[in-house]
Design an enzyme around this catalytic site. Structure first.
Site, mmCIF file in Angstrom:
data_model
loop_
_atom_site.group_PDB
_atom_site.id
_atom_site.type_symbol
_atom_site.label_atom_id
_atom_site.label_comp_id
_atom_site.label_asym_id
_atom_site.label_seq_id
_atom_site.Cartn_x
_atom_site.Cartn_y
_atom_site.Cartn_z
ATOM 1 N N GLU A 105 -37.385 6.420 27.948
ATOM 2 C CA GLU A 105 -37.569 5.080 28.537
ATOM 3 C C GLU A 105 -36.509 4.116 28.005
ATOM 4 O O GLU A 105 -35.988 3.281 28.735
ATOM 5 C CB GLU A 105 -38.985 4.576 28.238
ATOM 6 C CG GLU A 105 -40.036 5.407 28.979
ATOM 7 C CD GLU A 105 -41.458 5.001 28.629
ATOM 8 O OE1 GLU A 105 -41.820 5.101 27.439
ATOM 9 O OE2 GLU A 105 -42.189 4.573 29.538
ATOM 10 N N GLU A 125 -46.206 12.016 27.709
ATOM 11 C CA GLU A 125 -47.381 11.189 27.377
ATOM 12 C C GLU A 125 -48.676 11.721 27.977
ATOM 13 O O GLU A 125 -49.756 11.579 27.392
ATOM 14 C CB GLU A 125 -47.159 9.746 27.849
ATOM 15 C CG GLU A 125 -46.170 8.959 27.021
ATOM 16 C CD GLU A 125 -44.710 9.208 27.347
ATOM 17 O OE1 GLU A 125 -44.397 10.115 28.157
ATOM 18 O OE2 GLU A 125 -43.858 8.494 26.794
#
Ligand code: NAD
Length: 699
Positions: A105, A125
């Protein structure tokens, strides 16, 4: 701060430096923000490169920060990404080795990305019951295309940069460096080329659409639903990516944020995060320092080429470690080797193993009938018959022949490891290595620490476990160690439930609905009901006051030992594992109930689950209190990796914590009122009673 700042001519270099994987904890985030401020304030700096020191660009969130307030403290990851994106000077990510989760990210917040070959890329995640919460669901589809991005987000799987490079129209990487060693240098040169580009490209400005629109998302939702019944996160990943295609960037970010926060609070995500941390914690032994010198383990001997010996040997062959197997007779050796061959050949047929790998593995296997051939071996694992006299003979021989410093291990499931150690003049070198069946498949390894086992032996075998890809948990010496001692109470409750009114299928269905891989009776049929029978016969002698249901004995008297005899609590068709309910067994249970004068009652699924799971919990509390287990989370690991406990429940101790120990104790008090149950057993273990009274938890 765990990020360094340097200037290379007119390019600033910010290097994340938070070993082992440059986790994005507070001090790393502060370091990036400080470096960005310095670079933007320096008129001599024209562009900025961000990279990671050591073996990663960044592995994402810092696990040391999990669940701590600093995880959210500003600058949080979204704020840092905002700083990169808004930088007036170009920011280039120099990516190598590992770029995962928050690390990816972060890279997506840079204006450009230069990547080294062979980099592992992932947004994992979902494996913690979450979704990427710093723009991953909004930015990845913009650079990779909706479908490939959603696949990565929903599965959490790692993809190599070289594969992603081939995705048509991909904008994830702007340049492919020639190696991990040169990626920083190449990124600096690339940054210089882009120094004057304005406006700077931002991933957020890219379009995001799937040509099939709603139809694609309907299809994706269906796929995900089938795969993830106990887990809310994968379906939520679809929602977030759909938002990326339908809303403006900032609105999509808000959707991602809301979903992330809601998932953080789900029991599933809490349990999965607990499991993640527990697995890492399991390898740590409180009084064995992590820098304990290890003994070199380059060769293995296995005594006994039966069910367990063969499976144990395969673990080491798979890891490229030579194994010598010893038996008393040649035909037993031949049978053992043939079984190993058959197992590998099945893998070759299924294309799960290449022929050359199979040949390599078999070449590492040798056999012998003589103990004198084992002298120089570093670790020997005994897997002979479960009789103390046989173990005694084996360990005396090992003591005679093995070189000093060899580790002598027993795979016993019920015998006293201290007693086995006492057969040698080197009890400090003796340890239990309790593999689970099938030993080449099951992840769990109970490492049984004897009273005299040396610390370096413990440290060494924990390392060996890691090398052969097992999850190891330390247990003290007691009957059944951690796992089987608890399962005995679980089995006893299963018996009472039959006597009181349940059928085996009703109990199994309730437990399977709860998430267990298998209910207790299907599990008994798989393991062999005769094993439990033998243990009970011993208990009837040792503990005449202990209450047992006799139903399982009646079943065994009929020879219904389970899958291996084609009949147990259920019937089995040869070659298949489907459990087919058997009317005679149900009648047998009913008649026994009648003979005991019991009027059957309807028992709810909730009662079934609670009695079975809380029986594990109460026994586990005794185990913790006695110091047989070092920590509650180790018990959770044993049950998840060895007994099919559902991962989304985080193990029996975590489940009890989720229910609330006060409620667990209340339920136990109710069960103790049941005259057909064992009131004495349901007295809460002192540790459990204390924690419940203090409003505390196990973990
Ligand atoms: P098994 O009967 O399949 O194999 C035992 C092997 O040991 C046989 O091949 C036998 O020939 C050999 N053997 C016997 N005495 C020997 C001796 N003196 N020297 C050399 N070889 C000898 O048994 P198994 O199921 O593989 O169990 C082996 C051990 O593993 C036992 O201690 C058992 O409690 C333990 N264990 C079994 C399981 C399981 O599910 N089967 C699980 C965990 C641990």
């Amino acid at each position: 701060m765990t990020a360094q700042y340097q200037v290379h001519g007119d390019v600033a270099l910010i290097t994340l430096d938070n070993p082992p994987v440059n986790g994005l904890g507070l001090s790393t985030r502060q370091g990036i923000a400080a470096g960005m401020a310095q670079a933007n304030a320096d008129v001599a700096v024209k562009a900025i490169v961000i990279t990671g020191a050591g073996k990663a660009f960044s592995g994402g969130a810092d696990i040391k920060e999990f669940g701590k307030p600093t995880a959210m403290q500003e600058p949080n990851l979204n704020s840092v990404i905002g700083v990169l994106e808004a930088s007036p000077k170009p920011v280039v990510a120099a990516i190598h080795t590992v770029v995962m989760g928050g690390g990816l990210e972060l890279a997506l917040g840079c204006h450009y990305r230069v990547v080294a070959p062979g980099t592992s890329v992932a947004l994992p995640e979902v494996k913690l019951g979450l979704l990427p919460g710093a723009g991953g669901t909004q930015r990845l589809p913009r650079v990779l295309g909706v479908e490939p991005a959603l696949n990565m987000i929903v599965s959490g799987e790692t993809v190599k940069s070289d594969m992603l490079a081939m995705a048509p129209g991909q904008k994830l990487f702007d340049k492919f460096a020639s190696s991990a060693e040169s990626v920083v240098e190449e990124a600096i040169a690339f940054a210089r080329e882009k120094a004057d580009v304005r406006p700077l490209p931002m991933v957020r400005d890219l379009p995001c659409k799937h040509p099939l629109g709603d139809a694609y998302f309907a299809f994706a939702r269906n796929m995900v639903k089938g795969m993830s019944k106990n887990f809310p996160a994968p379906a939520k990943c679809v929602d977030a990516v759909e938002a990326a295609t339908k809303q403006k960037f900032d609105a999509g970010m808000a959707v991602e944020r809301d979903i992330f926060i809601n998932l953080m609070w789900t029991a599933e995500s809490r349990s999965l995060r607990h499991l993640f941390l527990s697995e890492r914690a399991a390898s740590k032994i409180p009084d064995v320092p992590s820098d304990t010198p290890l003994r070199a383990i380059d060769s293995i001997a296995v005594i006994g080429a039966g069910t367990m010996g063969g499976g144990i040997a395969m673990n080491f062959l798979n890891a490229g470690i030579p194994v010598k197997m010893l038996e008393m007779k040649q035909d037993a050796l031949d049978r053992g080797v043939a079984t190993i061959r058959k197992n590998y050949e099945a893998q070759v047929t299924k294309k799960k193993l290449k022929q050359d790998k199979y040949d390599e593995r078999m070449a590492l296997l040798t056999t012998t009938l003589s103990y004198d051939d084992l002298t120089g071996t570093d670790l020997v694992i005994e897997a002979v018959f479960e009789e103390i006299g046989v173990k005694e003979a084996v360990f005396k021989e090992l003591d005679r022949v093995m070189k000093p410093g060899s580790i002598l291990a027993s795979n016993t499931s019920t015998l006293d490891v201290d007693k086995i150690a006492s057969f040698t003049k080197r009890p400090e070198d003796v340890v239990g290595l309790h593999f689970f069946s099938p030993a080449n498949v099951m992840k769990l390894l109970e490492v049984v620490r004897g009273a005299k086992t040396a610390k370096d032996v413990m440290a060494t075998v924990m390392g060996v476990a890691k090398n052969i890809k097992k999850t190891a948990v330390v247990s003290g010496v007691c009957d059944g160690f951690i796992g089987n001692r608890m399962i005995e109470q679980y089995g006893r409750q299963g018996g009472f439930l039959l006597d009181e009114g349940c059928t085996p299928a009703q109990v199994d269905n309730a437990m399977e609905k709860f998430g267990m891989a298998m209910g207790p009776f299907r599990m008994g049929d798989l393991a062999g009901n005769d094993i439990g029978w033998a243990i009970r016969k011993r208990r009837y002698q040792e503990k005449p006051d202990m209450k047992y249901s006799k139903t399982a004995d009646l079943l065994c008297e009929k020879g219904r030992f389970g899958q291996k005899t084609g009949a147990g609590w259920y019937d089995y068709v040869a070659g298949k594992r489907d459990a087919i309910p058997n009317a005679e067994v149900v009648t047998m249970i009913e008649e026994h109930r009648k003979a005991l004068g019991i009027t059957p009652r309807k028992i709810s699924d909730e009662e079934i689950v609670q009695r079975l799971v809380f029986s594990l919990v109460n026994e586990a509390a005794h185990i913790l209190e006695e110091g047989i287990a070092n920590k509650a989370s180790d018990i959770d690991i044993v049950y998840i990796f060895g007994y099919g406990f559902p991962p989304h429940r985080g193990g029996p101790m975590n489940y009890a914590d989720e229910v609330g120990l006060f409620n667990v104790v209340q339920a136990m008090a109710r069960f103790a009122q049941n005259p057909l149950d064992d009131a004495k057993f349901w007295t809460p273990a002192p540790l459990l009673a204390k924690l419940a009274a203090e409003g505390k938890t196990f973990n």
